[in-house]
Structure formats: C-alpha cells, structure tokens
Design a protein around this motif. Structure first.
Motif, PDB file in Angstrom:
ATOM      1  N   ALA A  75       0.822  -1.208   0.000  1.00 46.00           N
ATOM      2  CA  ALA A  75       0.000   0.000   0.000  1.00 46.00           C
ATOM      3  C   ALA A  75       0.857   1.259   0.000  1.00 46.00           C
ATOM      4  CB  ALA A  75      -0.931  -0.004   1.204  1.00 46.00           C
ATOM      5  N   PRO A 101      -1.525   9.246  -4.809  1.00 47.19           N
ATOM      6  CA  PRO A 101      -2.671   8.742  -4.050  1.00 47.19           C
ATOM      7  C   PRO A 101      -2.188   7.831  -2.920  1.00 47.19           C
ATOM      8  CG  PRO A 101      -2.998   8.450  -6.414  1.00 47.19           C
ATOM      9  CD  PRO A 101      -1.563   8.821  -6.224  1.00 47.19           C
ATOM     10  N   ARG A 103      -3.670   4.921  -0.149  1.00 50.31           N
ATOM     11  CA  ARG A 103      -4.775   4.075   0.305  1.00 50.31           C
ATOM     12  C   ARG A 103      -4.255   3.197   1.435  1.00 50.31           C
ATOM     13  NH1 ARG A 103      -9.621   1.432  -1.953  1.00 50.31           N
ATOM     14  NH2 ARG A 103      -9.963  -0.493  -0.778  1.00 50.31           N
ATOM     15  N   ASP A 105      -5.423   0.182   4.115  1.00 56.14           N
ATOM     16  CA  ASP A 105      -6.369  -0.818   4.599  1.00 56.14           C
ATOM     17  C   ASP A 105      -5.761  -1.414   5.859  1.00 56.14           C
ATOM     18  OD1 ASP A 105      -8.386  -0.962   2.337  1.00 56.14           O
ATOM     19  OD2 ASP A 105      -6.540  -1.368   1.249  1.00 56.14           O
ATOM     20  N   TYR A 124     -10.469  13.296   0.790  1.00 53.84           N
ATOM     21  CA  TYR A 124     -10.238  12.274   1.815  1.00 53.84           C
ATOM     22  C   TYR A 124     -11.486  11.414   1.880  1.00 53.84           C
ATOM     23  CZ  TYR A 124      -7.299  11.049   5.880  1.00 53.84           C
ATOM     24  OH  TYR A 124      -6.427  10.443   6.745  1.00 53.84           O
ATOM     25  N   ARG A 127     -13.220   4.921   5.241  1.00 59.18           N
ATOM     26  CA  ARG A 127     -13.948   3.678   4.996  1.00 59.18           C
ATOM     27  C   ARG A 127     -14.286   3.008   6.325  1.00 59.18           C
ATOM     28  NH1 ARG A 127      -9.892   2.820   1.488  1.00 59.18           N
ATOM     29  NH2 ARG A 127      -9.194   0.969   2.615  1.00 59.18           N
ATOM     30  N   SER A 132     -18.688   4.248   3.215  1.00 53.83           N
ATOM     31  CA  SER A 132     -17.550   5.107   2.945  1.00 53.83           C
ATOM     32  C   SER A 132     -18.022   6.545   3.093  1.00 53.83           C
ATOM     33  CB  SER A 132     -17.008   4.876   1.534  1.00 53.83           C
ATOM     34  OG  SER A 132     -16.424   3.593   1.424  1.00 53.83           O
ATOM     35  N   TYR A 151      -8.627   4.335   4.799  1.00 57.38           N
ATOM     36  CA  TYR A 151      -8.903   5.636   4.206  1.00 57.38           C
ATOM     37  C   TYR A 151      -8.167   5.775   2.888  1.00 57.38           C
ATOM     38  CZ  TYR A 151      -4.397   6.806   6.405  1.00 57.38           C
ATOM     39  OH  TYR A 151      -3.081   6.805   6.800  1.00 57.38           O
ATOM     40  N   GLU A 152      -8.600   6.726   2.092  1.00 57.50           N
ATOM     41  CA  GLU A 152      -7.974   7.047   0.821  1.00 57.50           C
ATOM     42  C   GLU A 152      -7.762   8.552   0.744  1.00 57.50           C
ATOM     43  OE1 GLU A 152     -10.156   5.432  -2.497  1.00 57.50           O
ATOM     44  OE2 GLU A 152     -10.879   3.770  -1.255  1.00 57.50           O
TER      45      GLU A 152
END
Length: 340
Positions: A75, A101, A103, A105, A124, A127, A132, A151-152
């Motif tokens: 990630a 970007p 991301r 998890d 932003y 999740r 989401s 989050y992303e």
C-alpha cells in the motif's frame, strides 16, 4: 496521561509539486511530560526516508498518544508523502502533503476517538465496515472513528492533523460544515501560533495552548450542532440516551449535565428530544423507573427505600408516587404481586 487520541485533519490550500517542496518545513516541537525529552519532532518523507523511519521516529517522539495503523508494504510502495509532527502536551499536530494517491487498509484501534476532517484541496475518503464517508473540498466532517477500516487520500492533498484526547469532548453526532468557517480558521490560526512558538513556551504555556486547542474544537462542534441540528437530531438523541443510560445512578444527571458532556447547548439538546415527543427529563425519569422496576423483581429483591436511593429519587414517597403513575401500582404491591 490519557493515551487515547482523537484526530482533527485539516488540508491547506496550495499546489503540491511532485517533490512536495512547498510543504511547510519550519521547525516543529513536541511536548510530552511522560517522555525524557519534553520537545522534539518527527519528519515524514517516504521518498527519502521510508515509512519505517517515520514509524520509528513517531514512536520515539510521539509515543502511543496517537497510534499509527499497520501500513502494508504494497500500500505504501511508491507513495510520496512528506510531513512533520509535533506534540503539544497530549495533543499531536501533523502537517503533511502527498504527491501520490494514498490508500490504507488496516485495523485501527476502536477507541471511538473524535476526528475532524477539513478539506480545502484534494480529498479524503474514510472507509467503515458498512459505509464510505467522503470529505469534499471546501467541507469539514466531525465524527467518531468507531469502525474505521481504512482511508484514501487523493494525490495533491495537503493536510494538517491535530490530535486531541478522546475524552476531551463527548460529542457523538456527525457534523459537517464549510471549511472556511470562522471557528475553523481560528482553530488553525492557534495551531500555527503553537507551532511557531512552542520551543519558547514554559510547560504551563504548553498546557494552556493544549487546552485552547480543545476549546476551539468545542467551538466548532457547538456552532455546527446548533446550526445543523435537523440533520443531527437522531444521532444526537441516540448518543444522549446512551450517555444518560450509563449515568442513571448519578445524582448530577440532568439535561444541563448531558448537554455539557456532549458539547452542545441545552437548547439544542431540548430541541433534538422535542422531535421525539419525549423531553430529556422525561426520558431520564422513565429510564430510572424502568431500572428500579427491574431491581424490585430481581432475585433477592431490593427494598423500596434502597431502590429509591440508588436511582436518585428524592425519597421513598416520591418514588412510590412516580412508580404508581407509571405502572398503576405502588412498588411494594407490584413486587409482591409479581413474586406470588
């Protein structure tokens, strides 16, 4: 020291070059009375230093005050994020910018900490297991982090993150509003002053600065809970009821006490409950009567006077009158009939 932290995320306007060169890079300090060094800072530069170096620096300078998620190697591979964090008592302030970007998890500690996300540029997305929650440019989001699974962050996002102890505010409602609100600008301005002057502050000054951060966040919450209460009614009522249920045996339990603990005005709390048809005080009285009812029927049986005192009725006579109005019988007669 309270080691559970809430997060306030604020993105700043400005273009982000791929090398992140426009990130604020002035000296930052960290205060933690539990650490050997009262002041210090940690730098984030994934391209030059890597994520592991940041994690090690965070552990040394910030400690467990605001836990980092367990980033997966896949990630973070290729991520280009720069930033700096400093500590103000038990508050943590982080500036960062990402040219790529990001991301994540991961399983986050389910501490129900408070988080305020304000996005001026970039985006932003939080999740959770069942939803989401996006934070659009020009908006902020304030809510608890319960159930956060990742989050992303979009490329080109710049952010400031201010961490506060979860117990600093009891607000449970989800709140949104404009990022340009005066209360938010005041909060950011105070954080800027703290960053610039932290090295020169006494320990008493650091504590005062930290307390001011908490009060400024409280101001944001109160402003927008009052202004946006129609959308927040259900969430506020649910949170207030849950809090009241935990405090039924407390003599100080009143609508004013609940409002104070939830960081809303008494007026806002009363109006939220008005939409349910049951006033705050009526809910508290009903739940105390229901708890007293269960105690009377419990094996071994409580005496009427003991039940009245435990659930904060003025005296046995007052309890008996309230019980009879609600259940149609005096508590002694009710308990005797149910046991026979």
């Amino acid at each position: 020291m309270n080691r559970t932290m809430g997060i306030i995320l604020v993105t700043a306007r400005g273009d982000v070059r791929n090398d992140g060169a426009n990130l604020i890079d002035s000296p930052c300090q960290v205060f933690d009375g539990a650490m050997t060094s009262a002041r210090g800072s940690v730098r984030l530069d994934t391209a030059r230093l890597g994520v592991d170096a940041f994690r090690a620096g965070w552990a040394a300078q910030i400690g467990e005050a605001s836990a980092l998620p367990a980033f997966r190697a896949e990630a973070t591979a290729g991520a280009r994020v720069r930033g700096r964090a400093y500590r103000v008592g038990d508050a943590v302030v982080t500036d960062f910018a990402t040219a790529t970007p990001v991301r994540v998890d991961a399983t986050f500690p389910d501490t129900a900490d408070l988080r305020l996300y304000v996005v001026h540029r970039g985006s932003y997305v939080l999740r959770h297991a069942r939803e989401s929650v996006p934070v659009a440019a020009g908006q902020f989001l304030l809510h608890r982090s319960t159930g956060l699974t990742g989050y992303e962050v979009a490329a080109g996002t710049e952010a400031r993150v201010i961490g506060l102890p979860a117990g600093a505010l009891a607000t449970g409602a989800r709140v949104t509003g404009p990022a340009a609100a005066a209360e938010v600008r005041l909060l950011l301005g105070h954080a800027d002053l703290m960053r610039a002057g932290l090295a020169d502050l006494s320990d008493a000054g650091v504590r005062a600065g930290r307390d001011a951060l908490v009060e400024l966040v409280r101001g944001v919450a109160q402003r927008f809970l009052d202004d946006r209460e129609p959308r927040l009614t259900a969430s506020l009522v649910q949170t207030a009821r849950a809090l009241a249920d935990r405090l039924l045996t407390e003599p100080e339990l009143t609508p004013a006490m609940l409002a104070r603990r939830l960081s809303v005005s008494v007026r806002t709390l009363h109006r939220a409950f008005a939409a349910t048809g049951e006033p705050v005080a009526t809910y508290i009285r009903r739940r105390r009567l229901e708890a007293a009812h269960d105690a009377l029927l419990a094996p071994g049986g409580w005496s009427v006077s003991a039940v009245a005192a435990h659930w904060q009725f003025a005296d046995s006579s007052h309890f008996s009158r309230a019980f009879r109005r609600h259940y149609g019988q005096t508590p002694a007669r009710y308990a005797r009939d149910r046991r026979s």
